[in-house]
Design an enzyme around this catalytic site. Structure first.
Site, PDB file in Angstrom:
ATOM      1  N   GLY A 171      34.725  36.426  48.811  1.00  0.00           N
ATOM      2  CA  GLY A 171      34.464  37.744  48.212  1.00  0.00           C
ATOM      3  C   GLY A 171      32.976  38.011  48.056  1.00  0.00           C
ATOM      4  O   GLY A 171      32.495  39.117  48.339  1.00  0.00           O
ATOM      5  N   ASP A 231      41.745  40.953  34.988  1.00  0.00           N
ATOM      6  CA  ASP A 231      42.801  40.147  35.628  1.00  0.00           C
ATOM      7  C   ASP A 231      43.637  41.086  36.498  1.00  0.00           C
ATOM      8  O   ASP A 231      44.050  42.155  36.036  1.00  0.00           O
ATOM      9  CB  ASP A 231      43.652  39.538  34.492  1.00  0.00           C
ATOM     10  CG  ASP A 231      44.798  38.697  34.994  1.00  0.00           C
ATOM     11  OD1 ASP A 231      45.094  38.713  36.211  1.00  0.00           O
ATOM     12  OD2 ASP A 231      45.423  38.019  34.153  1.00  0.00           O
ATOM     13  N   GLY A 238      35.612  39.266  44.051  1.00  0.00           N
ATOM     14  CA  GLY A 238      34.264  39.316  44.625  1.00  0.00           C
ATOM     15  C   GLY A 238      33.294  38.283  44.064  1.00  0.00           C
ATOM     16  O   GLY A 238      32.181  38.149  44.565  1.00  0.00           O
ATOM     17  N   SER A 280      46.295  34.359  54.586  1.00  0.00           N
ATOM     18  CA  SER A 280      45.857  33.018  54.997  1.00  0.00           C
ATOM     19  C   SER A 280      46.686  32.577  56.193  1.00  0.00           C
ATOM     20  O   SER A 280      47.880  32.907  56.291  1.00  0.00           O
ATOM     21  CB  SER A 280      46.085  32.050  53.832  1.00  0.00           C
ATOM     22  OG  SER A 280      46.014  30.726  54.289  1.00  0.00           O
ATOM     23  N   PRO A 336      42.709  34.475  57.729  1.00  0.00           N
ATOM     24  CA  PRO A 336      41.731  33.473  58.158  1.00  0.00           C
ATOM     25  C   PRO A 336      42.338  32.073  58.117  1.00  0.00           C
ATOM     26  O   PRO A 336      43.255  31.812  57.331  1.00  0.00           O
ATOM     27  CB  PRO A 336      40.607  33.580  57.122  1.00  0.00           C
ATOM     28  CG  PRO A 336      40.956  34.706  56.217  1.00  0.00           C
ATOM     29  CD  PRO A 336      42.374  35.064  56.423  1.00  0.00           C
ATOM     30  N   ALA A 337      41.813  31.189  58.962  1.00  0.00           N
ATOM     31  CA  ALA A 337      42.149  29.763  58.834  1.00  0.00           C
ATOM     32  C   ALA A 337      41.129  29.159  57.862  1.00  0.00           C
ATOM     33  O   ALA A 337      40.683  29.845  56.951  1.00  0.00           O
ATOM     34  CB  ALA A 337      42.102  29.112  60.211  1.00  0.00           C
ATOM     35  N   GLY A 338      40.730  27.915  58.044  1.00  0.00           N
ATOM     36  CA  GLY A 338      39.758  27.317  57.126  1.00  0.00           C
ATOM     37  C   GLY A 338      38.426  28.028  57.238  1.00  0.00           C
ATOM     38  O   GLY A 338      37.944  28.292  58.338  1.00  0.00           O
ATOM     39  N   LYS A 373      51.446  33.382  49.239  1.00  0.00           N
ATOM     40  CA  LYS A 373      50.632  34.205  50.148  1.00  0.00           C
ATOM     41  C   LYS A 373      51.556  34.972  51.107  1.00  0.00           C
ATOM     42  O   LYS A 373      51.278  36.126  51.450  1.00  0.00           O
ATOM     43  CB  LYS A 373      49.631  33.351  50.935  1.00  0.00           C
ATOM     44  CG  LYS A 373      48.518  32.716  50.116  1.00  0.00           C
ATOM     45  CD  LYS A 373      47.548  33.686  49.465  1.00  0.00           C
ATOM     46  CE  LYS A 373      46.556  34.303  50.404  1.00  0.00           C
ATOM     47  NZ  LYS A 373      45.499  35.064  49.659  1.00  0.00           N
TER      48      LYS A 373
HETATM   49  P1  NAD Z   1      37.722  31.525  45.649  1.00  0.00           P
HETATM   50  O1  NAD Z   1      38.489  30.703  44.671  1.00  0.00           O
HETATM   51  O2  NAD Z   1      36.315  31.131  45.912  1.00  0.00           O
HETATM   52  O3  NAD Z   1      37.726  33.051  45.176  1.00  0.00           O
HETATM   53  C1  NAD Z   1      38.836  33.644  44.572  1.00  0.00           C
HETATM   54  C2  NAD Z   1      38.348  34.561  43.463  1.00  0.00           C
HETATM   55  O4  NAD Z   1      39.501  35.176  42.874  1.00  0.00           O
HETATM   56  C3  NAD Z   1      37.606  33.812  42.341  1.00  0.00           C
HETATM   57  O5  NAD Z   1      36.350  34.402  42.091  1.00  0.00           O
HETATM   58  C4  NAD Z   1      38.529  33.969  41.140  1.00  0.00           C
HETATM   59  O6  NAD Z   1      37.845  34.058  39.885  1.00  0.00           O
HETATM   60  C5  NAD Z   1      39.270  35.262  41.471  1.00  0.00           C
HETATM   61  N1  NAD Z   1      40.542  35.367  40.769  1.00  0.00           N
HETATM   62  C6  NAD Z   1      41.490  34.416  40.655  1.00  0.00           C
HETATM   63  N2  NAD Z   1      42.500  34.864  39.891  1.00  0.00           N
HETATM   64  C7  NAD Z   1      42.180  36.137  39.527  1.00  0.00           C
HETATM   65  C8  NAD Z   1      42.829  37.108  38.726  1.00  0.00           C
HETATM   66  N3  NAD Z   1      44.011  36.872  38.130  1.00  0.00           N
HETATM   67  N4  NAD Z   1      42.236  38.311  38.571  1.00  0.00           N
HETATM   68  C9  NAD Z   1      41.010  38.559  39.143  1.00  0.00           C
HETATM   69  N5  NAD Z   1      40.349  37.665  39.908  1.00  0.00           N
HETATM   70  C10 NAD Z   1      40.931  36.459  40.093  1.00  0.00           C
HETATM   71  O7  NAD Z   1      38.593  31.566  46.978  1.00  0.00           O
HETATM   72  P2  NAD Z   1      38.109  31.861  48.484  1.00  0.00           P
HETATM   73  O8  NAD Z   1      38.059  30.567  49.186  1.00  0.00           O
HETATM   74  O9  NAD Z   1      36.942  32.763  48.482  1.00  0.00           O
HETATM   75  O10 NAD Z   1      39.372  32.651  49.046  1.00  0.00           O
HETATM   76  C11 NAD Z   1      39.366  34.072  49.123  1.00  0.00           C
HETATM   77  C12 NAD Z   1      40.611  34.531  49.852  1.00  0.00           C
HETATM   78  O11 NAD Z   1      40.600  33.981  51.178  1.00  0.00           O
HETATM   79  C13 NAD Z   1      41.916  34.068  49.212  1.00  0.00           C
HETATM   80  O12 NAD Z   1      42.845  35.111  49.271  1.00  0.00           O
HETATM   81  C14 NAD Z   1      42.370  32.907  50.073  1.00  0.00           C
HETATM   82  O13 NAD Z   1      43.779  32.791  50.078  1.00  0.00           O
HETATM   83  C15 NAD Z   1      41.843  33.341  51.423  1.00  0.00           C
HETATM   84  N6  NAD Z   1      41.597  32.226  52.346  1.00  0.00           N
HETATM   85  C16 NAD Z   1      40.622  31.295  52.055  1.00  0.00           C
HETATM   86  C17 NAD Z   1      40.399  30.254  52.962  1.00  0.00           C
HETATM   87  C18 NAD Z   1      39.322  29.223  52.716  1.00  0.00           C
HETATM   88  O14 NAD Z   1      39.171  28.308  53.549  1.00  0.00           O
HETATM   89  N7  NAD Z   1      38.547  29.317  51.638  1.00  0.00           N
HETATM   90  C19 NAD Z   1      41.166  30.166  54.123  1.00  0.00           C
HETATM   91  C20 NAD Z   1      42.144  31.134  54.378  1.00  0.00           C
HETATM   92  C21 NAD Z   1      42.337  32.167  53.472  1.00  0.00           C
END
Ligand code: NAD
Length: 240
Positions: free
Chosen positions: A15, A50, A10, A112, A165-167, A142
């Protein structure tokens, strides 16, 4: 009974917007579990931990009495393979174990679109498209995480689902748009690969939030057909 939400990851881009979405619709019990704290709001309970540590997770789940868990945590797609495997695979297994140990009824997992990336154009694909063999550690882990989450659906009263989600773009994005901006600042924008007819799906972060909130609201244990043949319909044409 009002739900109690725990957003794992989050503090991250998506998040933190999910947290905003929950608060904005008036949810009174919202907590975050993350390895770093980036969201500071008196209305949120923050748990530092973690996802690979079941004790830390279980403590957080029981302290906030989570009834809905939204799992968005992931390392960066560029992280080493060992870290991606540890967090995305082992971490997701740990979340399932902690959900079951604490009788959590609902788990929504952020997967993803990368799980079906097969190096070809994909048009009009849906969830029936099978996973390709993936060489990228991020997409592969994933895929494995999604399998783990969906296999847990219906076990010990836990309902699960995965969204792909995509990008994602929007405020607080630390990945996609900053990388695009870097291309410009490095002067690499004059380089073109291909005929400029490639397309990519983008979704504004608030729309991804809505999808997650709908999943939280509608999720319940249901029987889903596993094999494509069970659906009795042909897969749409997916490659150009
Ligand atoms: P992000 O890196 O901004 O957020 C991920 C969070 O997970 C971070 O706050 C990080 O500290 C936390 N985290 C990482 N390892 C951890 C652990 N071991 N324990 C607890 N927390 C941990 O990433 P995001 O872009 O917000 O992506 C969120 C989700 O959406 C992911 O699952 C990603 O695969 C998915 N997603 C993102 C996109 C995109 O374009 N950003 C696209 C498709 C899917």
């Amino acid at each position: 009974m009002p739900e109690s939400y725990l957003v794992i990851g989050g503090s991250g881009f998506l998040g933190s917007h999910i947290v905003d979405g929950l608060l904005n619709r008036g949810e009174s019990s919202v907590a975050v579990f993350d390895i770093v704290q980036r969201v500071f709001d008196d209305r949120i309970t923050f748990f530092n931990g973690d996802i690979c540590n079941e004790k830390q997770l279980s403590d957080a789940i029981s302290r906030c009495q989570a009834s809905v868990i939204i799992h968005t945590a992931t390392p960066s797609p560029e992280a080493p393979k060992e870290i991606l495997e540890r967090v995305n695979v082992q971490g997701t297994q740990t979340i399932i174990a902690a959900c079951i140990a604490n009788s959590v009824p609902k788990l929504v997992f952020t997967s993803s679109a990368g799980v079906v990336f097969n190096r070809n154009n994909i048009v009009d694909a849906d969830e029936r498209l099978p996973f390709p063999q993936s060489e990228e550690a991020y997409n592969k882990t994933k895929q494995m995480a999604e399998d783990i989450v969906l296999a847990a659906n219906g076990k010990d009263g836990l309902a699960t689902c995965a969204l792909r989600p995509a990008g994602i773009f929007g405020p607080r994005d630390r990945l996609m748009m900053p990388s695009a901006a870097q291309v410009v600042t490095r002067g690499q924008w004059k380089i073109q690969i291909g005929k400029n007819d490639n397309i990519f799906d983008w979704t504004y972060v608030d729309n991804v939030v809505v999808a997650h909130l709908l999943a939280c609201d509608k999720l319940s244990i249901t029987e889903v057909p596993i094999a494509n043949e069970d659906l009795g319909v042909a897969l749409p044409q997916i490659t150009l």
